[in-house]
Write an enzyme that holds these catalytic residues in place. Structure first.
Site, mmCIF file in Angstrom:
data_model
loop_
_atom_site.group_PDB
_atom_site.id
_atom_site.type_symbol
_atom_site.label_atom_id
_atom_site.label_comp_id
_atom_site.label_asym_id
_atom_site.label_seq_id
_atom_site.Cartn_x
_atom_site.Cartn_y
_atom_site.Cartn_z
ATOM 1 C CG ASP A 33 -0.292 -0.336 2.445
ATOM 2 O OD1 ASP A 33 0.919 0.212 2.498
ATOM 3 O OD2 ASP A 33 -1.009 -0.784 3.105
ATOM 4 N N GLY A 40 1.118 3.518 1.433
ATOM 5 C CA GLY A 40 1.360 4.833 3.122
ATOM 6 C C GLY A 40 0.823 5.430 3.678
ATOM 7 N N GLY A 41 -0.332 5.431 2.862
ATOM 8 C CA GLY A 41 -0.815 6.949 2.648
ATOM 9 C C GLY A 41 -2.121 6.831 4.093
ATOM 10 C CG PHE A 42 -4.854 4.376 6.722
ATOM 11 C CD1 PHE A 42 -5.823 4.652 7.054
ATOM 12 C CD2 PHE A 42 -4.413 3.585 7.928
ATOM 13 C CE1 PHE A 42 -6.868 4.497 8.164
ATOM 14 C CE2 PHE A 42 -4.754 3.136 9.329
ATOM 15 C CZ PHE A 42 -6.523 3.394 9.049
ATOM 16 C CG ASP A 75 -5.623 6.468 -1.049
ATOM 17 O OD1 ASP A 75 -4.413 6.498 -1.002
ATOM 18 O OD2 ASP A 75 -6.609 6.702 -0.700
ATOM 19 C CD GLN A 103 -9.562 7.022 -0.352
ATOM 20 O OE1 GLN A 103 -11.236 7.025 0.832
ATOM 21 N NE2 GLN A 103 -9.816 6.694 0.003
ATOM 22 N N GLY A 129 -11.407 4.083 2.143
ATOM 23 C CA GLY A 129 -11.839 4.301 3.133
ATOM 24 C C GLY A 129 -13.398 3.847 3.748
ATOM 25 C CG ASP A 155 -5.808 -5.323 3.225
ATOM 26 O OD1 ASP A 155 -5.133 -4.993 4.455
ATOM 27 O OD2 ASP A 155 -6.354 -4.616 2.442
ATOM 28 C CB CYS A 208 -10.326 -26.220 12.765
ATOM 29 S SG CYS A 208 -8.604 -25.204 11.823
ATOM 30 C CB CYS A 228 -5.111 -25.090 11.638
ATOM 31 S SG CYS A 228 -4.948 -24.855 13.384
ATOM 32 C CB CYS A 267 -7.440 -27.214 15.758
ATOM 33 S SG CYS A 267 -7.784 -25.730 15.354
ATOM 34 C CG HIS A 303 -7.102 -21.613 14.922
ATOM 35 N ND1 HIS A 303 -7.586 -22.919 14.546
ATOM 36 C CD2 HIS A 303 -7.768 -20.594 14.928
ATOM 37 C CE1 HIS A 303 -9.171 -22.303 14.423
ATOM 38 N NE2 HIS A 303 -8.986 -20.929 14.714
#
Length: 363
Positions: free
Chosen positions: A73, A75-77, A127, A178, A205, A255, A293, A295, A298, A324
């Site tokens: 990303d 890095g604006g956020f 942005d 946006q 946003g 994400d 699960c 995994c 578990c 997990h």
């Protein structure tokens, strides 16, 4: 598959490796769970260890020993949420580092150049992020500046792509829609960014403190404004219920730090909702986090053991719960893709949300 007029594709959840590492896990762990793309943060890598250092190491993939894809990303956020003394200008944003207060300037071209230096597979442009309480005027100015910055980012990206030598691949640049919580501004932003003909598009946003109803309204609106023939990415959304809603809206990618962040705070994801591993009930249980699960956590460890690790502040508590939670998200995406493929996603979504959001959750 089409659901309520929305075409469903093949959704992918991206774990967040902010500073070139997913806390507590080896890259091999992610690979074994089926993840082939992660997200890293340009701002954090810019301030430490620095883009030149990573470039010297052979790029971000080699630096973090990850042979899958990487989306970075802008890095604006983080600039708008972490940094201090921000000043937004036509040419970029001036601010001070959250580490040492050093003055910094992020420009659209500079942010693209940083991501090219990292060797990112997907690049996000700089942005303008607005707070949930922003007024219409501020939202409109932010959306317009985001578009102009996207155009400047595109120019830098095209120049790099055109000058790439020896067949070197240049990552794909996405645009970010946006417009805050104003439908007309969202439409205008999508139209403007669509004119740039970028390889993919993202919704920014959302999930910034708004109500669930408003989130769902603007999620559905925003995703459907994006070009249907390009990847559609909803940024910062990834709790299990919001992920399923993003799929229903037609998103391809999303994400969030949620699965890994809550893991470090003793909350495990289950089909019946988040499970607190700090309760007395968990401590007395010899059952796994989730019997269905399968995994490796578990299969081997009990809730009681995990509670013990958290109480002792053992590092393995976060490691095991993180594994997990990412296994849960990987399985959820696999089941989602299967439901889309066999035409049962609508029923799958209803059943999942009814179980996951039920009021008698695990506390």
């Amino acid at each position: 598959m089409v659901l309520g007029g929305t075409e469903l594709r093949t959704p992918v959840f991206m774990p967040v490796a902010t500073s070139a590492s997913l806390k507590g896990l080896w890259p091999d762990d992610l690979d074994s769970l089926g993840y082939r793309i992660v997200l890293s943060n340009t701002y954090h890598l810019y301030v430490r260890p620095g883009i030149p250092r990573i470039r010297q190491a052979g790029g971000l993939h080699r630096f973090m020993a990850w042979d899958g894809a990487i989306l970075t990303d802008s890095g604006g956020f983080q600039v708008f949420s972490l940094a201090t003394l921000r000043k937004v200008e036509e040419g970029g944003v001036r601010f001070r580092s959250h580490l040492d207060g050093a003055p910094l300037l992020f420009t659209p071209a500079g942010v693209v150049a940083s991501q090219l230096g990292l060797g990112s597979d997907i690049l996000m442009p700089l942005d303008v992020c607005t707070e949930a309480a922003a007024g219409r005027g501020e939202a409109e100015r932010a959306a317009e500046l985001t578009y102009r910055w996207a155009a400047a980012s595109r120019a830098e990206w095209l120049a790099a792509r055109d000058s790439a030598a020896d067949g070197r691949q240049v990552g794909s640049l996405f645009g970010i829609v946006q417009g805050h919580f104003h439908a007309d501004l969202r439409r205008r932003s999508a139209d403007q960014l669509g004119s740039l003909d970028l390889p993919g598009y993202a919704v920014g946003g959302l999930s910034v403190g708004e109500s669930r109803a408003r989130f769902l309204e603007f999620l559905a609106l925003s995703v459907q404004l994006l070009p249907a023939d390009r990847p559609r990415y909803v940024m910062g959304v990834g709790s299990p219920d919001y992920a399923i809603e993003a799929v229903a809206a037609g998103a391809d990618m999303f994400d969030c730090v949620y699965p890994t962040r809550v893991a470090r705070n003793a909350r495990a994801l289950t089909l019946s909702g988040p499970l607190s591993l700090r309760t007395a009930g968990a401590g007395a249980s010899d059952e796994p986090i989730e019997s269905a699960c399968g995994c490796r956590v578990c299969r081997r460890f009990s809730r009681g053991y995990l509670r013990h690790l958290f109480n002792q502040r053992e590092i393995m508590a976060a490691v095991l719960t993180t594994y997990h939670n990412l296994a849960f998200m990987a399985r959820l995406m696999e089941d989602t893709r299967a439901a889309i493929g066999n035409g049962t996603f609508a029923a799958f979504r209803r059943r999942f949300l009814a179980d996951y959001l039920r009021e008698d959750d695990h506390g």
